[in-house]
Design an enzyme around this catalytic site. Structure first.
Site, mmCIF file in Angstrom:
data_model
loop_
_atom_site.group_PDB
_atom_site.id
_atom_site.type_symbol
_atom_site.label_atom_id
_atom_site.label_comp_id
_atom_site.label_asym_id
_atom_site.label_seq_id
_atom_site.Cartn_x
_atom_site.Cartn_y
_atom_site.Cartn_z
ATOM 1 N N LEU A 44 0.819 -1.123 -0.082
ATOM 2 C CA LEU A 44 0.119 -0.167 0.197
ATOM 3 C C LEU A 44 0.933 1.327 -0.118
ATOM 4 O O LEU A 44 1.668 1.324 0.851
ATOM 5 C CB LEU A 44 -0.813 -0.118 1.225
ATOM 6 N N ASP A 45 0.969 2.029 -0.900
ATOM 7 C CA ASP A 45 1.599 3.269 -1.118
ATOM 8 C C ASP A 45 1.595 4.299 -0.026
ATOM 9 O O ASP A 45 0.881 4.194 1.074
ATOM 10 C CB ASP A 45 1.181 4.114 -2.196
ATOM 11 N N ARG A 46 2.847 4.649 0.380
ATOM 12 C CA ARG A 46 2.886 5.548 1.410
ATOM 13 C C ARG A 46 1.888 6.517 1.838
ATOM 14 O O ARG A 46 1.652 6.913 2.802
ATOM 15 C CB ARG A 46 4.491 6.150 1.232
#
Length: 182
Positions: A44-46
């Site tokens: 999950l992207d930052r």
């Protein structure tokens, strides 16, 4: 039995346990999950929030993360602009991205969900409306939802993964997790 952790990843946290190579320390999973022997099943992207699954079983991890199993991932997406029928139809048919055509997405407009406040808050522009979508995909390309909404003219402002398969982040506060056996 495999251990599965349902973690509500806050905005700004990396989906890994260490931050090697960065000149400045960034928040990682180790700041929130003190459970040995578990690893993220997918990413999950930052700058995305919500459900991140971690497990201690490689086969389960692969089944969750591998796109060929087409496990549905549902996101609550705040977009800039007011979606028009043709934009939503393009998402439902699949969108051409630089790495090829996406699979069709399930997408509907929704009322603003009762979510936790984001820190920092999204930027708000008085002259440009925003709205919320519930979007489900069955693949997991890098930054896919953001790229899909941008491709149809609806840039993403906030992205919250709500569920993966039958697992959901409902009832789990940001930075907290629940552990279950599978």
């Amino acid at each position: 039995m495999a251990r599965l952790i349902l973690f509500n990843k806050p905005f700004g946290v990396l989906s890994q346990f260490t931050d090697r190579g960065s000149p400045t320390a960034r928040a990682t999973l180790s700041d929130y999950v003190a459970v040995k022997g578990v690893y993220p099943a997918g990413r999950l992207d930052r700058d995305s929030e919500g459900l991140l699954l971690l497990c201690d079983d490689g086969r389960l991890q692969a089944r969750i993360a591998d796109p060929r199993f087409k496990l549905p991932k549902t996101y609550l997406v705040q977009v800039e602009g007011e979606p028009q029928k043709p934009q939503l139809q393009r998402l439902r048919q699949g969108v051409e991205l630089n790495d090829g055509m996406t699979l069709p997405a399930d997408v509907t407009g929704i009322d603003e969900p009762a979510l936790w406040p984001r820190d920092p808050p999204i930027r708000v522009r008085k002259a440009i409306p925003d709205c919320w979508l519930r979007l489900t995909i069955r693949e997991g390309r890098n930054r896919q939802v953001r790229r899909m909404t941008a491709a149809v003219g609806l840039p993403t402002l906030r992205l919250v993964r709500w569920s993966v398969g039958d697992w959901t982040v409902a009832g789990i506060a940001p930075g907290e997790f629940t552990e279950i056996s599978v």
